[in-house]
Scaffold this motif. Structure first.
Motif, PDB file in Angstrom:
ATOM      1  N   UNK A   1      28.424 -27.221 -15.895  1.00 40.39           N
ATOM      2  CA  UNK A   1      29.068 -26.147 -15.459  1.00 40.39           C
ATOM      3  C   UNK A   1      28.842 -25.019 -14.028  1.00 40.39           C
ATOM      4  N   UNK A   2      29.601 -24.888 -13.548  1.00 38.86           N
ATOM      5  CA  UNK A   2      29.849 -24.345 -13.109  1.00 38.86           C
ATOM      6  C   UNK A   2      29.177 -23.625 -12.292  1.00 38.86           C
ATOM      7  N   UNK A   3      28.148 -23.776 -10.947  1.00 40.20           N
ATOM      8  CA  UNK A   3      27.823 -22.477 -10.298  1.00 40.20           C
ATOM      9  C   UNK A   3      28.448 -22.345  -9.177  1.00 40.20           C
ATOM     10  N   UNK A   4      27.989 -20.942  -8.410  1.00 38.90           N
ATOM     11  CA  UNK A   4      28.908 -20.593  -7.426  1.00 38.90           C
ATOM     12  C   UNK A   4      28.349 -21.388  -6.350  1.00 38.90           C
ATOM     13  N   UNK A   5      27.227 -22.228  -6.006  1.00 41.71           N
ATOM     14  CA  UNK A   5      27.816 -23.414  -4.725  1.00 41.71           C
ATOM     15  C   UNK A   5      28.228 -24.280  -4.777  1.00 41.71           C
ATOM     16  N   UNK A   6      28.697 -24.617  -5.976  1.00 40.22           N
ATOM     17  CA  UNK A   6      30.172 -26.003  -5.987  1.00 40.22           C
ATOM     18  C   UNK A   6      30.964 -25.600  -6.031  1.00 40.22           C
ATOM     19  N   UNK A   7      31.336 -24.541  -6.109  1.00 37.07           N
ATOM     20  CA  UNK A   7      32.780 -24.161  -6.360  1.00 37.07           C
ATOM     21  C   UNK A   7      33.278 -22.435  -5.602  1.00 37.07           C
ATOM     22  N   UNK A   8      32.303 -22.337  -4.703  1.00 32.22           N
ATOM     23  CA  UNK A   8      32.334 -20.824  -3.471  1.00 32.22           C
ATOM     24  C   UNK A   8      33.382 -21.484  -2.962  1.00 32.22           C
ATOM     25  N   UNK A   9      33.737 -22.538  -2.721  1.00 29.85           N
ATOM     26  CA  UNK A   9      35.040 -22.809  -1.329  1.00 29.85           C
ATOM     27  C   UNK A   9      36.581 -23.162  -3.014  1.00 29.85           C
ATOM     28  N   UNK A  10      36.932 -22.829  -3.693  1.00 29.72           N
ATOM     29  CA  UNK A  10      37.302 -23.129  -4.351  1.00 29.72           C
ATOM     30  C   UNK A  10      38.632 -21.650  -3.876  1.00 29.72           C
ATOM     31  N   UNK A  11      39.801 -22.567  -4.342  1.00 26.93           N
ATOM     32  CA  UNK A  11      41.233 -21.313  -4.153  1.00 26.93           C
ATOM     33  C   UNK A  11      42.143 -22.126  -5.109  1.00 26.93           C
ATOM     34  N   UNK A  12      42.984 -21.220  -6.338  1.00 26.01           N
ATOM     35  CA  UNK A  12      43.930 -21.423  -6.910  1.00 26.01           C
ATOM     36  C   UNK A  12      45.225 -20.572  -6.121  1.00 26.01           C
ATOM     37  N   UNK A  13      45.170 -22.320  -5.260  1.00 25.01           N
ATOM     38  CA  UNK A  13      46.254 -22.454  -4.551  1.00 25.01           C
ATOM     39  C   UNK A  13      47.848 -22.564  -4.270  1.00 25.01           C
ATOM     40  N   UNK A  14      48.142 -22.962  -5.413  1.00 25.26           N
ATOM     41  CA  UNK A  14      49.192 -22.580  -6.108  1.00 25.26           C
ATOM     42  C   UNK A  14      50.118 -22.988  -7.480  1.00 25.26           C
ATOM     43  N   UNK A  15      51.544 -22.247  -7.677  1.00 24.48           N
ATOM     44  CA  UNK A  15      51.830 -22.422  -9.238  1.00 24.48           C
ATOM     45  C   UNK A  15      53.374 -23.123  -9.068  1.00 24.48           C
ATOM     46  N   UNK A  16      53.199 -24.370  -9.599  1.00 26.56           N
ATOM     47  CA  UNK A  16      54.829 -24.913  -9.472  1.00 26.56           C
ATOM     48  C   UNK A  16      55.179 -24.725 -10.068  1.00 26.56           C
ATOM     49  N   UNK A  17      57.130 -25.011 -10.508  1.00 25.33           N
ATOM     50  CA  UNK A  17      57.780 -24.231 -10.756  1.00 25.33           C
ATOM     51  C   UNK A  17      59.293 -24.957 -11.228  1.00 25.33           C
ATOM     52  N   UNK A  18      59.758 -26.121 -11.865  1.00 23.57           N
ATOM     53  CA  UNK A  18      60.775 -26.913 -11.500  1.00 23.57           C
ATOM     54  C   UNK A  18      62.060 -25.581 -10.887  1.00 23.57           C
ATOM     55  N   UNK A  19      62.765 -25.978 -10.167  1.00 22.91           N
ATOM     56  CA  UNK A  19      64.750 -25.483 -10.510  1.00 22.91           C
ATOM     57  C   UNK A  19      65.673 -26.150  -9.802  1.00 22.91           C
ATOM     58  N   UNK A  20      66.381 -25.483 -10.348  1.00 22.29           N
ATOM     59  CA  UNK A  20      67.963 -25.913  -9.950  1.00 22.29           C
ATOM     60  C   UNK A  20      68.603 -26.734  -9.105  1.00 22.29           C
ATOM     61  N   UNK A  21      68.513 -25.452  -8.551  1.00 24.87           N
ATOM     62  CA  UNK A  21      68.983 -25.475  -7.160  1.00 24.87           C
ATOM     63  C   UNK A  21      68.446 -24.886  -6.206  1.00 24.87           C
ATOM     64  N   UNK A  22      67.632 -25.768  -5.249  1.00 29.38           N
ATOM     65  CA  UNK A  22      66.592 -24.815  -4.151  1.00 29.38           C
ATOM     66  C   UNK A  22      67.146 -23.946  -2.858  1.00 29.38           C
TER      67      UNK A  22
END
Length: 318
Positions: A1-22
């Motif tokens: 189970x998460x404690x605030x101290x353990x996860x306080x610096x976590x960030x939802x950084x990115x979402x990855x999607x595949x693309x056909x033509x960058x």
């Protein structure tokens, strides 16, 4: 189970999607006001990664290193797809391959923002004037992924205003569908340390929406439209009772969405903690050639990348 101290610096950084033509995809997301912050080339493995996010002086994490941000979009391009007429992306919204739903940007003036997008020739899945929900729209990116557009102010507050400033936009959230809301909420709160910020219950429609993220809950009367890096879980009533029911994780064929990513202050300690919680691993740090990323599986089998926040090490991950 998460404690605030353990996860306080976590960030939802990115979402990855595949693309056909960058080229086309980067052009689209830059039109929405994002900036190409970093390109990583893996020519031996024949793929490139493009990290885009909001970076104006008004952006939440302007100027930060790549993994010290929230609300980025990572585009993955596998060489040759752009010239392959047979190659098609799974956008996550077509049966029987539903799972990932959309990304979402919040804007200063939704009417003007949507008019600007339409004038540029981009297609909509849902315009503001379509259906009963007149306060949201969905534009389609070049691969047919849905990008929700929501307003940072009430609809009536921007009625008749013709200007929109892309420097004020936010990459607000990423939506995935989940089979069992209770299991998913437990995973994202207790294992990954996110906070449940708000819940939208729609009994008539037979679904609930849960918005989670790192940081404090909004105060009384405050919304979440000004935030970045939120996760929206969509639960359709009854799916949890059907043993045979499952969502598509985006990594089986046909592919599309790849993963979400959480950056952490201490990668080794975070992975040791996850090991102690008996998570399902897709890739441990010690697996394969890339020793600086790990992947865990959420209750629906979606991949969650775990990566080091570079602010705590002072060096680039790649």
């Amino acid at each position: 189970m998460a404690t605030a101290a353990e996860t306080k610096n976590y960030k939802f950084n990115h979402s990855m999607i595949r693309v056909k033509d960058p080229k086309e995809s980067v052009k689209f997301y830059e039109f929405l006001g994002m900036k190409l912050l970093k390109k990583l080339e893996f020519s031996e493995a024949k793929f490139d990664l493009y990290f885009l996010g909001y970076d104006s002086p008004q952006a939440v994490s302007a100027g930060n290193s790549i993994f010290d941000r929230e609300g980025l979009i990572e585009l993955t391009h596998n060489y040759g797809t752009e010239s392959n007429p047979e190659y098609k992306i799974n956008n996550g919204n077509v049966e029987p391959h539903r799972g990932f739903g959309h990304t979402c940007i919040s804007v200063d003036n939704i009417q003007a923002a949507c008019a600007r997008i339409e004038d540029a020739g981009y297609r909509f899945q849902k315009k503001l004037t379509d259906g009963r929900m007149r306060h949201i729209a969905f534009v389609l990116d070049p691969d047919g992924y849905w990008v929700e557009v929501v307003g940072q102010k009430p609809l009536e507050a921007t009625e008749g205003v013709k200007e929109t400033d892309v420097q004020t936009y936010r990459m607000n959230h990423t939506m995935i569908r989940v089979k069992d809301a209770e299991k998913s909420l437990k995973f994202y709160q207790e294992v990954l340390g996110m906070t449940l910020l708000r819940t939208n219950e729609n009994e008539k429609g037979g679904f609930n929406l849960y918005f989670l993220g790192y940081g404090e809950k909004p105060g009384e009367g405050e919304g979440t439209a000004g935030r970045e890096g939120l996760l929206e879980l969509t639960w359709n009533y009854g799916t949890e009772k059907d043993e045979a029911f499952s969502y598509h994780d985006g990594n089986k064929e046909p592919q599309g969405f790849g993963h979400i990513c959480v950056s952490v202050d201490n990668l080794d300690a975070a992975c040791a903690r996850l090991e102690s919680l008996n998570v399902n691993w897709k890739k441990r740090l010690t697996d394969g050639r890339m020793k600086n990323v790990a992947f865990v599986l959420d209750p629906d089998g979606y991949w969650v990348e775990i990566v080091q926040n570079e602010r705590f090490t002072g060096k680039d991950n790649f």
